[in-house]
Design an enzyme around this catalytic site. Structure first.
Site, PDB file in Angstrom:
ATOM      1  CG  LEU A 193      -1.964  -1.047   1.401  1.00 43.30           C
ATOM      2  CD1 LEU A 193      -2.695  -0.877   2.729  1.00 43.30           C
ATOM      3  CD2 LEU A 193      -2.956  -1.020   0.245  1.00 43.30           C
ATOM      4  CG  ASP A 194       0.458   4.347  -2.889  1.00 39.33           C
ATOM      5  OD1 ASP A 194       1.259   3.510  -3.346  1.00 39.33           O
ATOM      6  OD2 ASP A 194      -0.375   4.963  -3.581  1.00 39.33           O
ATOM      7  NE  ARG A 195       6.045   7.864   5.061  1.00 36.34           N
ATOM      8  CZ  ARG A 195       7.189   8.476   5.316  1.00 36.34           C
ATOM      9  NH1 ARG A 195       8.019   8.735   4.309  1.00 36.34           N
ATOM     10  NH2 ARG A 195       7.504   8.839   6.538  1.00 36.34           N
TER      11      ARG A 195
END
Length: 316
Positions: A140-142
Site C-alpha cells: 500500500l502507498d505510504r
C-alpha cells in the site's frame, strides 16, 4: 556496517515462485531498498549467469550470484517506539498460522529505505521475532491506510502471489474525489507506465503505447457537494493505479499531493483533511491452506470519517 562478500545461492523449493526483488529484500536484510534495485539494474545480481529483472519469479534450482554489499549492523537497527508497537499490535485484523492482515496506519511505509528507518515489515519483525518468514504479499502507498496482507510462511507467499496473478483477490478501497460523479458505476481501462525520476521519486502516467494494462472499477457511494465518496475495486495492481486513473478522468483524489488538484486539496484542508483520502477498506483472498475465502474489513479511520461529516453538514 557489515561487509558481505560474493555469495552464490541455489533456489530451494520453498523459495521458488518468489519475485527476485522480494527475495533480495528478505535475504539482504539491512541493505537499503534503493541499493538493491541499483544492483539489479546494473546487472551485479545474476540469475544462472545472466541478468534478470526485479519481477523475475525464481525457479527451483536457479543459481543466484549476490554481489558484495554493505548492510547495517543488526545492533544499530532503530528500536521501535513503544507506542507504535502497542498501536500495531491492536491493528491486527486477522491472523492464523499462515497469514496476517494488518490495518496499516496512514503515514507509515510498508518497508524501510530511502531515508525511512523502518516500515511495517521491519516493525512487525521486531514485534514478532518468532515469525522468521514474515513477508509482504502486496503493498500500500505510504499515505494509504487499511488492509495489508502478509504471509507467515514461504509456501503461503507463493500461493497468495499466484492468487494475485490470477486476479483471485478482491481489494476494495474508499476514495474521496473532487467533483460530482456522473452515473453510479464507471470502469476505467487506461494503461500505466511507471518512471523513476533522478531524485528517486516514482511517478506514474497514462501511456497508451508503452503502459501496462490497468483496470479499475469505480462505484459512487455518496454525493457530497464539491466531492464524491467512491468505492474502487482493482482488477489489476499497478503502482498508484487508483490515484492516476482518477486524475486522468478529472476526479482527483482528496489530499493527493502528487496527482491531485491544489485548489481542491486546499478546500479539503479547510475541512480538516491532513492526508490522502484513500483507504483499503476490504480484502478477500483464498486461504493458502484450503482456498476458503477469507474476508476482512478495516473501518474508516476517525480522521477521514470526520471530513465526511463536515462535508455532509456543508452540503447545500
Amino acid at each position: 556496517m557489515v561487509d558481505n562478500g560474493v555469495r552464490h545461492w541455489q533456489v530451494t523449493a520453498e523459495e521458488a515462485g518468489q519475485r527476485l526483488d522480494n527475495f533480495l529484500l528478505r535475504v539482504l536484510k539491512g541493505v537499503p531498498r534503493s541499493h538493491i534495485y541499483k544492483i539489479l539494474r546494473s546487472g551485479e545480481v545474476r540469475v544462472n549467469k545472466g541478468r534478470a529483472r526485479p519481477h523475475y519469479h525464481l525457479h527451483l534450482g536457479d543459481v543466484l550470484r549476490l554481489p558484495p554489499v554493505r548492510s547495517a549492523d543488526p545492533a544499530a537497527v532503530p528500536r521501535l517506539p513503544e507506542q507504535l508497537a502497542v498501536d500495531l499490535r491492536e491493528r491486527v485484523l486477522f491472523e492464523d498460522d499462515r497469514v496476517l492482515v494488518l490495518d496499516k496506519p496512514a503515514g507509515m511505509a510498508v518497508h524501510g529505505g530511502s531515508g525511512i528507518r523502518y516500515g511495517v515489515i521491519e516493525a512487525l519483525r521486531q514485534l514478532r521475532p518468532d515469525l522468521r518468514e514474515l513477508e509482504l504479499v502486496h503493498r500500500l502507498d505510504r499515505d494509504t491506510s487499511g488492509c495489508l496482507l502478509l504471509s507467515k510462511r514461504r509456501s503461503a507467499l507463493r500461493s497468495l502471489h499466484q492468487a494475485l496473478r490470477e486476479e483471485a483477490m478482491d481489494k476494495r478501497y474508499l476514495a474521496l474525489v473532487g467533483g460530482r460523479w456522473k452515473g453510479a458505476e464507471r470502469v476505467v481501462k487506461l494503461p500505466l507506465r511507471k518512471n523513476i525520476l533522478q531524485s528517486g521519486e516514482r511517478i506514474v502516467r497514462v501511456d497508451e503505447d508503452q503502459g501496462k494494462p490497468a483496470r479499475t472499477r469505480f462505484y459512487r457511494e455518496e454525493d457530497l457537494g464539491i466531492a464524491t465518496l467512491l468505492r474502487a475495486e482493482l482488477d489489476t495492481g499497478r503502482t498508484h493505479q487508483i490515484r492516476v486513473h482518477l486524475q486522468a478522468i478529472g476526479h482527483p483524489t482528496a489530499g493527493d499531493s502528487k496527482y491531485g488538484d491544489e485548489t481542491f486539496n486546499g478546500a479539503m484542508r479547510a475541512l480538516g483533511l491532513r492526508r490522502l483520502f484513500l483507504h483499503a477498506a476490504f480484502l478477500a483472498f483464498p486461504h493458502p491452506r484450503d482456498e476458503r475465502i477469507v474476508r476482512v474489513e478495516a473501518p474508516l479511520p476517525a480522521d477521514l470519517d470526520a471530513v465526511l461529516q463536515r462535508l455532509r453538514v456543508a452540503e447545500p
